[in-house]
Motif scaffolding. Structure first.
Motif, short mmCIF file in Angstrom:
data_model
loop_
_atom_site.label_atom_id
_atom_site.label_comp_id
_atom_site.label_asym_id
_atom_site.label_seq_id
_atom_site.Cartn_x
_atom_site.Cartn_y
_atom_site.Cartn_z
N PRO A 125 34.81 -13.01 -0.37
CA PRO A 125 35.82 -13.99 0.04
C PRO A 125 35.61 -15.31 -0.71
CG PRO A 125 34.86 -12.90 1.95
CD PRO A 125 34.04 -12.49 0.77
N VAL A 126 36.68 -16.00 -0.99
CA VAL A 126 36.60 -17.24 -1.76
C VAL A 126 35.64 -18.24 -1.11
CG1 VAL A 126 37.91 -19.24 -2.56
CG2 VAL A 126 38.91 -16.96 -2.71
N SER A 127 35.62 -18.27 0.21
CA SER A 127 34.78 -19.25 0.92
C SER A 127 33.29 -19.00 0.68
CB SER A 127 35.07 -19.20 2.42
OG SER A 127 34.83 -17.90 2.94
N PHE A 128 32.91 -17.81 0.22
CA PHE A 128 31.51 -17.50 -0.01
C PHE A 128 31.14 -17.52 -1.50
CE2 PHE A 128 31.91 -14.80 4.04
CZ PHE A 128 31.55 -15.88 4.84
N GLN A 129 32.05 -17.96 -2.35
CA GLN A 129 31.78 -17.96 -3.79
C GLN A 129 31.13 -19.25 -4.27
OE1 GLN A 129 35.30 -16.84 -6.00
NE2 GLN A 129 35.68 -15.05 -4.70
N GLY A 130 31.10 -20.29 -3.43
CA GLY A 130 30.44 -21.53 -3.81
C GLY A 130 31.13 -22.30 -4.90
N LEU A 148 24.35 -16.31 -2.58
CA LEU A 148 24.89 -16.03 -1.26
C LEU A 148 23.74 -15.61 -0.37
CD1 LEU A 148 27.68 -15.59 0.33
CD2 LEU A 148 27.24 -13.16 -0.05
N CYS A 149 23.68 -16.17 0.83
CA CYS A 149 22.71 -15.75 1.85
C CYS A 149 23.49 -15.07 2.96
CB CYS A 149 21.93 -16.95 2.38
SG CYS A 149 20.69 -16.53 3.63
N LEU A 150 22.98 -13.93 3.41
CA LEU A 150 23.70 -13.12 4.39
C LEU A 150 22.78 -12.77 5.55
CD1 LEU A 150 26.14 -10.22 3.67
CD2 LEU A 150 24.19 -9.80 5.17
N ARG A 290 30.91 -16.82 10.02
CA ARG A 290 31.15 -15.43 10.39
C ARG A 290 32.01 -14.74 9.32
NH1 ARG A 290 31.98 -12.69 15.45
NH2 ARG A 290 32.19 -10.47 14.94
N TRP A 291 31.53 -13.61 8.82
CA TRP A 291 32.29 -12.78 7.88
C TRP A 291 33.02 -11.75 8.73
CZ3 TRP A 291 29.83 -10.83 2.67
CH2 TRP A 291 30.82 -10.26 1.88
N LYS A 292 34.17 -12.15 9.23
CA LYS A 292 34.84 -11.39 10.29
C LYS A 292 35.29 -10.01 9.85
CE LYS A 292 36.38 -15.45 12.87
NZ LYS A 292 37.56 -16.18 13.43
N ASP A 293 35.73 -9.88 8.62
CA ASP A 293 36.24 -8.58 8.18
C ASP A 293 35.24 -7.81 7.31
OD1 ASP A 293 36.32 -10.14 5.91
OD2 ASP A 293 38.32 -9.49 5.28
N PHE A 294 33.96 -8.13 7.47
CA PHE A 294 32.95 -7.48 6.62
C PHE A 294 33.03 -5.97 6.72
CE2 PHE A 294 28.71 -5.63 6.02
CZ PHE A 294 28.38 -6.13 4.78
N TRP A 295 33.22 -5.44 7.94
CA TRP A 295 33.19 -3.99 8.14
C TRP A 295 34.56 -3.34 8.06
CZ3 TRP A 295 28.64 -1.95 7.67
CH2 TRP A 295 27.50 -2.67 8.07
N THR A 296 35.61 -4.15 7.90
CA THR A 296 36.96 -3.58 7.99
C THR A 296 37.65 -3.40 6.66
OG1 THR A 296 37.89 -5.79 8.36
CG2 THR A 296 37.32 -4.47 10.30
N SER A 297 37.06 -3.88 5.58
CA SER A 297 37.73 -3.73 4.27
C SER A 297 36.70 -3.61 3.17
CB SER A 297 38.63 -4.93 4.01
OG SER A 297 37.93 -6.13 4.01
#
Length: 297
Positions: A125-130, A148-150, A290-297
């Motif tokens: 996601p763009v928000s995690f690209q820094g 990226l830290c997860l 929160r990476w809300k759609d991590f598991w959905t796409s």
């Protein structure tokens, strides 16, 4: 008598060979039998950038120890080594997180540093690209690639883990002990019994809160260290680089490493406050989100 053999929290890190790691595994089992609520953070220091730091016989032992850990903090390369496959897509990242939770029984996973290459940025996601950090005003050098830290937490009654992530601007150069500092602060800030309605409403977990504070603290200490290293003797000659001139001057690397010793003592207020004193100041990392759609796409 002094509680050293009955800790409530434990961290283990770099262990060079299987003999040493076997002794640690035996100790962990003993401590677990004495205290089922022991919070154990395992930092499986295996290597980085495709290079092993340890003997290969350490790797299968680490795999057997994962189920004893409360939290693990591997980097990207170490995750690949533990799960046995490359993380070259979002699908393989999902598979790796699921493997660590389901197959190895780790409740809380932190991938401490994932280099954001152009290939990986394509599925982030763009928000995690820094890409939104304003580094032009900084008086220290930053690497071209961000990090990226997860974090991922799985509870017993959940089908899927709760995933958070943060983008981090990567300070250029090598600084010894950064991973140790990060893991220690994650363990120190982790509060599994914390009751914060505001955090819960925002979808935060005790792990994501701890990691957020650890990122803030670690990055602040790194920035302070980088700025101080510029003023160290020989800095104007050595610059920020790490490799190309070392072969010409045998004293250059020790001189650089001395200049880059982490400024821990001078950062006691930041460490003790979980980085709260930095709020409101320009930061070169995002908050754990929160990476809300991590598991959905």
């Amino acid at each position: 008598m002094n509680g050293l053999l009955n800790p409530s929290r434990l961290l283990t890190g770099y262990t060079p060979n299987a003999e040493c790691l076997s002794a640690i595994a035996m100790l962990i089992n003993k401590l677990r039998s004495q205290n089922s609520k022991l919070v154990y953070l395992l930092d499986p220091v295996i290597g980085d950038n495709g290079r092993l730091y340890v003997a290969e016989d350490v790797i299968p032992l680490y795999r057997t120890m994962l189920s004893a850990a409360t939290i693990i903090t591997p980097n990207w390369f170490e995750v690949e080594t533990l799960v046995g496959f490359k993380l070259d897509s979002r699908a393989t990242l999902q598979r790796a997180i699921s493997t660590l939770h389901r197959e190895y029984g780790v409740p809380h996973v932190v991938i401490s540093s994932i280099p954001v290459t152009p290939q990986r940025a394509a599925w982030l996601p763009v928000s995690f690209q820094g890409t939104t950090f304003d580094l032009a005003k900084e008086d220290i050098a930053y690497a071209a690639e961000g990090l990226l830290c997860l974090s991922s937490s799985l509870t017993d009654d959940s089908e899927e883990s709760i995933v958070h992530a943060a983008a981090i601007a990567q300070i250029a150069g090598y600084y010894a002990g950064v991973g140790d500092l990060f893991s220690a602060t994650v363990l120190g800030y982790y509060d599994p019994d914390g009751d914060n309605a505001e955090q819960a409403a925002a979808g935060a977990t005790p792990l994501s809160v701890a990691v957020d504070k650890a990122i803030r603290t670690t990055h602040a200490i790194l920035r302070k260290t980088a700025k101080a290293s510029i003023l160290a003797p020989g800095a104007s000659e050595d610059g920020f680089t790490d490799e190309e001139l070392d072969g010409k001057d045998e004293n250059r690397r020790p001189r650089r490493m001395r200049a880059r010793e982490l400024r821990l003592v001078g950062s006691a207020d930041v460490i003790l406050g979980g980085g709260e004193s930095l709020k409101g100041t320009p930061l070169c990392h995002s908050a754990m989100t929160r990476w809300k759609d991590f598991w959905t796409s």
